[in-house]
Every structure is written in C-alpha cells, then in structure tokens.
Design a protein around this motif. Structure first.
Motif, PDB file in Angstrom:
ATOM      1  N   ALA A   1      39.730  44.228  43.709  1.00 17.83           N
ATOM      2  CA  ALA A   1      39.185  42.994  43.131  1.00 17.83           C
ATOM      3  C   ALA A   1      38.878  43.290  41.670  1.00 17.83           C
ATOM      4  O   ALA A   1      37.921  43.999  41.358  1.00 17.83           O
ATOM      5  CB  ALA A   1      37.925  42.559  43.876  1.00 17.83           C
ATOM      6  N   ILE A   2      39.695  42.744  40.783  1.00 19.83           N
ATOM      7  CA  ILE A   2      39.646  43.129  39.376  1.00 19.83           C
ATOM      8  C   ILE A   2      39.470  41.897  38.498  1.00 19.83           C
ATOM      9  O   ILE A   2      40.042  40.833  38.773  1.00 19.83           O
ATOM     10  CB  ILE A   2      40.929  43.891  38.990  1.00 19.83           C
ATOM     11  CG1 ILE A   2      41.046  45.170  39.840  1.00 19.83           C
ATOM     12  CG2 ILE A   2      40.950  44.246  37.511  1.00 19.83           C
ATOM     13  CD1 ILE A   2      42.373  45.876  39.723  1.00 19.83           C
ATOM     14  N   ALA A   3      38.674  42.049  37.451  1.00 22.24           N
ATOM     15  CA  ALA A   3      38.425  40.988  36.470  1.00 22.24           C
ATOM     16  C   ALA A   3      37.988  39.703  37.190  1.00 22.24           C
ATOM     17  O   ALA A   3      36.957  39.704  37.870  1.00 22.24           O
ATOM     18  CB  ALA A   3      39.663  40.774  35.595  1.00 22.24           C
ATOM     19  N   GLY A   4      38.768  38.624  37.073  1.00 21.40           N
ATOM     20  CA  GLY A   4      38.388  37.376  37.731  1.00 21.40           C
ATOM     21  C   GLY A   4      38.255  37.514  39.228  1.00 21.40           C
ATOM     22  O   GLY A   4      37.459  36.806  39.858  1.00 21.40           O
ATOM     23  N   GLY A   5      39.024  38.431  39.823  1.00 17.96           N
ATOM     24  CA  GLY A   5      38.903  38.676  41.260  1.00 17.96           C
ATOM     25  C   GLY A   5      37.558  39.264  41.617  1.00 17.96           C
ATOM     26  O   GLY A   5      36.935  38.888  42.619  1.00 17.96           O
ATOM     27  N   CYS A   6      37.074  40.174  40.783  1.00 18.47           N
ATOM     28  CA  CYS A   6      35.741  40.741  41.000  1.00 18.47           C
ATOM     29  C   CYS A   6      34.680  39.676  40.732  1.00 18.47           C
ATOM     30  O   CYS A   6      33.624  39.673  41.358  1.00 18.47           O
ATOM     31  CB  CYS A   6      35.536  41.955  40.102  1.00 18.47           C
ATOM     32  SG  CYS A   6      34.220  43.059  40.650  1.00 18.47           S
ATOM     33  N   GLY A   7      34.999  38.763  39.817  1.00 18.50           N
ATOM     34  CA  GLY A   7      34.092  37.650  39.571  1.00 18.50           C
ATOM     35  C   GLY A   7      33.884  36.797  40.809  1.00 18.50           C
ATOM     36  O   GLY A   7      32.770  36.383  41.103  1.00 18.50           O
ATOM     37  N   LEU A   8      34.963  36.552  41.550  1.00 16.58           N
ATOM     38  CA  LEU A   8      34.836  35.780  42.789  1.00 16.58           C
ATOM     39  C   LEU A   8      33.919  36.485  43.783  1.00 16.58           C
ATOM     40  O   LEU A   8      33.096  35.853  44.445  1.00 16.58           O
ATOM     41  CB  LEU A   8      36.216  35.554  43.413  1.00 16.58           C
ATOM     42  CG  LEU A   8      37.152  34.603  42.676  1.00 16.58           C
ATOM     43  CD1 LEU A   8      38.511  34.556  43.367  1.00 16.58           C
ATOM     44  CD2 LEU A   8      36.569  33.197  42.573  1.00 16.58           C
ATOM     45  N   VAL A   9      34.060  37.802  43.881  1.00 20.13           N
ATOM     46  CA  VAL A   9      33.201  38.574  44.786  1.00 20.13           C
ATOM     47  C   VAL A   9      31.740  38.441  44.362  1.00 20.13           C
ATOM     48  O   VAL A   9      30.840  38.287  45.188  1.00 20.13           O
ATOM     49  CB  VAL A   9      33.618  40.054  44.807  1.00 20.13           C
ATOM     50  CG1 VAL A   9      32.671  40.872  45.683  1.00 20.13           C
ATOM     51  CG2 VAL A   9      35.055  40.191  45.311  1.00 20.13           C
ATOM     52  N   THR A  10      31.506  38.482  43.069  1.00 20.36           N
ATOM     53  CA  THR A  10      30.149  38.395  42.529  1.00 20.36           C
ATOM     54  C   THR A  10      29.446  37.115  42.954  1.00 20.36           C
ATOM     55  O   THR A  10      28.233  37.099  43.167  1.00 20.36           O
ATOM     56  CB  THR A  10      30.199  38.461  40.992  1.00 20.36           C
ATOM     57  OG1 THR A  10      30.954  39.605  40.587  1.00 20.36           O
ATOM     58  CG2 THR A  10      28.801  38.556  40.393  1.00 20.36           C
TER      59      THR A  10
ATOM     60  N   ALA B   1      39.161  49.780  48.237  1.00 23.57           N
ATOM     61  CA  ALA B   1      39.075  48.755  47.193  1.00 23.57           C
ATOM     62  C   ALA B   1      38.459  49.321  45.922  1.00 23.57           C
ATOM     63  O   ALA B   1      37.446  50.017  45.959  1.00 23.57           O
ATOM     64  CB  ALA B   1      38.262  47.563  47.684  1.00 23.57           C
ATOM     65  N   ARG B   2      39.075  48.998  44.813  1.00 21.75           N
ATOM     66  CA  ARG B   2      38.506  49.306  43.502  1.00 21.75           C
ATOM     67  C   ARG B   2      38.087  47.985  42.874  1.00 21.75           C
ATOM     68  O   ARG B   2      38.782  46.969  42.991  1.00 21.75           O
ATOM     69  CB  ARG B   2      39.535  50.011  42.614  1.00 21.75           C
ATOM     70  CG  ARG B   2      40.082  51.292  43.211  1.00 21.75           C
ATOM     71  CD  ARG B   2      39.165  52.460  42.983  1.00 21.75           C
ATOM     72  NE  ARG B   2      39.239  52.917  41.602  1.00 21.75           N
ATOM     73  CZ  ARG B   2      38.468  53.897  41.110  1.00 21.75           C
ATOM     74  NH1 ARG B   2      37.559  54.475  41.893  1.00 21.75           N
ATOM     75  NH2 ARG B   2      38.593  54.274  39.855  1.00 21.75           N
ATOM     76  N   MET B   3      36.966  48.014  42.178  1.00 22.70           N
ATOM     77  CA  MET B   3      36.387  46.777  41.678  1.00 22.70           C
ATOM     78  C   MET B   3      35.909  46.971  40.243  1.00 22.70           C
ATOM     79  O   MET B   3      35.448  48.056  39.874  1.00 22.70           O
ATOM     80  CB  MET B   3      35.228  46.346  42.584  1.00 22.70           C
ATOM     81  CG  MET B   3      35.611  46.302  44.060  1.00 22.70           C
ATOM     82  SD  MET B   3      34.229  45.976  45.167  1.00 22.70           S
ATOM     83  CE  MET B   3      33.993  44.259  44.816  1.00 22.70           C
TER      84      MET B   3
ATOM     85  N   ILE C   1      35.251  50.732  39.695  1.00 26.87           N
ATOM     86  CA  ILE C   1      34.395  51.560  40.534  1.00 26.87           C
ATOM     87  C   ILE C   1      34.853  51.462  41.989  1.00 26.87           C
ATOM     88  O   ILE C   1      35.537  50.516  42.375  1.00 26.87           O
ATOM     89  CB  ILE C   1      32.914  51.155  40.419  1.00 26.87           C
ATOM     90  CG1 ILE C   1      32.705  49.689  40.852  1.00 26.87           C
ATOM     91  CG2 ILE C   1      32.408  51.388  39.006  1.00 26.87           C
ATOM     92  CD1 ILE C   1      31.239  49.272  40.897  1.00 26.87           C
ATOM     93  N   SER C   2      34.465  52.434  42.773  1.00 26.58           N
ATOM     94  CA  SER C   2      34.815  52.446  44.192  1.00 26.58           C
ATOM     95  C   SER C   2      33.978  51.437  44.957  1.00 26.58           C
ATOM     96  O   SER C   2      32.945  50.953  44.467  1.00 26.58           O
ATOM     97  CB  SER C   2      34.577  53.842  44.772  1.00 26.58           C
ATOM     98  OG  SER C   2      33.176  54.140  44.770  1.00 26.58           O
ATOM     99  N   ALA C   3      34.402  51.135  46.161  1.00 25.79           N
ATOM    100  CA  ALA C   3      33.624  50.236  47.010  1.00 25.79           C
ATOM    101  C   ALA C   3      32.249  50.826  47.295  1.00 25.79           C
ATOM    102  O   ALA C   3      31.245  50.101  47.343  1.00 25.79           O
ATOM    103  CB  ALA C   3      34.378  49.972  48.306  1.00 25.79           C
TER     104      ALA C   3
END
Length: 259
Positions: free
Chosen positions: A110-119, A130-132, A169-171
């Motif tokens: 989950a990177i950039a905007g993908g990590c944003g969705l997780v947030t 998963a790397r985030m 970062i790692s999960a």
C-alpha cells in the motif's frame, strides 16, 4: 450498479469494495476515485450493509496513482488539478466520516495514495509481506490530503517521519506506529477480516457503532469542554434510541442478544 475499476458485493451484511486493477497493482485514477465514491455512497444507503471491507485484487493493495493519471495531471490547469484534488478530498472525507465501519484488508503493498486509503479506515489488517509508505516527496509531489488524517492517527512525530522521508515500512512497523491494527498471515487474512466484520455485525448495535465513530472523530476538533458537552448530548440522545433500549433490556434479563 456496474463498475469498471472496482467490484462491489454484499454478503451477510458486509459490503466488500475491491480495487480491481490487478494488472496495474490497483493504481488509482480519476475514474476509480469516482467509482469508490459511488460504492461508499451505495453502502451507506443500504440498510442491509452494516460493515464495509476495502481490499484489492491480486498481489497489491494499491500502488498509488496510475502513471497515465500522473502524466495527465502535468497537463492540467491549476483549476483542473484543484477540481481533481477536491474529488479525492471528498472520497477521503466520505470514508473517514462514513456512518458504517470501514475495514482495510491489506493483502499487499500500500503505497502513496494506497497507503492513504489505509490511513482513512477505522480498522486495518495487513499481511507480513506488505510494505507501506507515503512516497510523494520522492517524485516532487506532496502527501497533502493524507497528512491531515495521518497526524490524527499516528501523532505528529510519526507523521513527520513517514511523510518527510517517504520511506516504505514493514507491516510490523506500521502496526508499531499505529497505522494498522494487526499483522495477519496471508493465508488467514481474508478469514480473519471476515471474522472481525462478522463480530461487529452480530455483537454491536449499528447506531452505537455510528455514534462511537462520530465521537472519536469529533474529540480532536473541539476544545475539551466543548467536546465533553457534545459527548454528553450524544450520550443522552443514544439512551432514547430503540437499539439502546433493546440492548439494556436484554442485559437486565440476561438474554443473549445478536444484532
């Protein structure tokens, strides 16, 4: 409703919204953002839905912005880019303030905007692989919208570290930072998330979940005394709700209650 970039399914009061561009690692573009808005609106209006699970098809959760989408943004005028940014802003607000609980099932990076969705999600579970991270600064961009939510979730210090360095970062580290709730083996994550969602459906009242989510979001926006006064009013209003009366009666009668 038919979608091109996502899928939407409802089963046992759980709506599954799946980013469905596995060949593009579920990268975001304007059309996908619009479809996500429609899907979350549909889930919100459906009385048969109590919990929403957001996930991705294939190996990645979401790799951020699509390359063609990024190229288009370079050709946009300021007003066009502002309109596009505001569409993404509305999706973020929609998820964060949604009346129903939203769970992220992060089965890959989950990177950039993908990590944003997780947030934005209320609860998040990720596989160990998963790397985030928020990599925007590495391409001359800024993690503007997500910064508002990340500071709330992890605190200023962690947010500065993640947003300024752009590192992945790692999960396990994401769990340590408070970005996700738990790391779950890939073979088990679908069942695990389904159990969490099912427990919310069966063990908690829908109105209680909605009001509690609103309380959590509200306390950071108001001064302490104002937040307490608002909380007291919500408390009083909830006591009049039919679900509260039903729940208290079942508790007093020592009856098993399935919501």
């Amino acid at each position: 409703m038919t979608f091109d970039y996502i899928t939407y399914e409802v089963e046992q009061r759980i709506a599954a919204i799946t980013l469905n561009r596995p060949d593009k690692r579920n990268a975001l573009n304007g059309a996908m953002v619009a479809e996500l808005q429609q899907a979350f609106q549909q889930a919100g209006a459906d009385d048969a839905v109590k919990v929403i699970v957001l996930k991705g098809a294939g190996e990645a959760f979401c790799a951020g912005a699509d390359l063609e989408y990024l190229q288009q943004l370079q050709r946009n005028t300021f007003d066009e880019n502002l309109e596009d940014s505001q569409a993404l802003m509305r999706l973020m607000q929609q998820i964060y303030y949604h009346d129903k609980i939203v769970i992220a099932q992060v089965q890959g990076h989950a990177i950039a905007g993908g990590c944003g969705l997780v947030t934005l999600c209320d609860l998040s579970y990720a596989v160990p692989e998963a790397r985030m991270g928020y990599t925007e600064v590495k391409i001359g961009f800024i993690p503007a919208l997500v910064s508002v939510f990340l500071v709330r979730k992890t605190g200023e210090g962690r947010a500065r570290e993640l947003l300024l360095t752009g590192k992945l970062i790692s999960a396990e580290k994401a769990q340590e930072y408070g970005l996700i709730n738990e790391v779950v083996p890939a073979a088990n994550i679908a069942d695990y998330v389904n159990k969490v969602a099912t427990a919310l459906c069966e063990e908690a009242a829908a109105n209680s979940l909605t009001m509690t989510k609103k309380l959590i979001g509200m306390v950071l926006d108001k001064p302490l005394d104002e937040a307490l006064e608002h909380a007291a009013r919500l408390n009083a209003a909830t006591r009049e709700h039919a679900e509260c009366k039903k729940g208290i009666q079942a508790f007093l009668n020592k009856e098993k209650l399935v919501w």
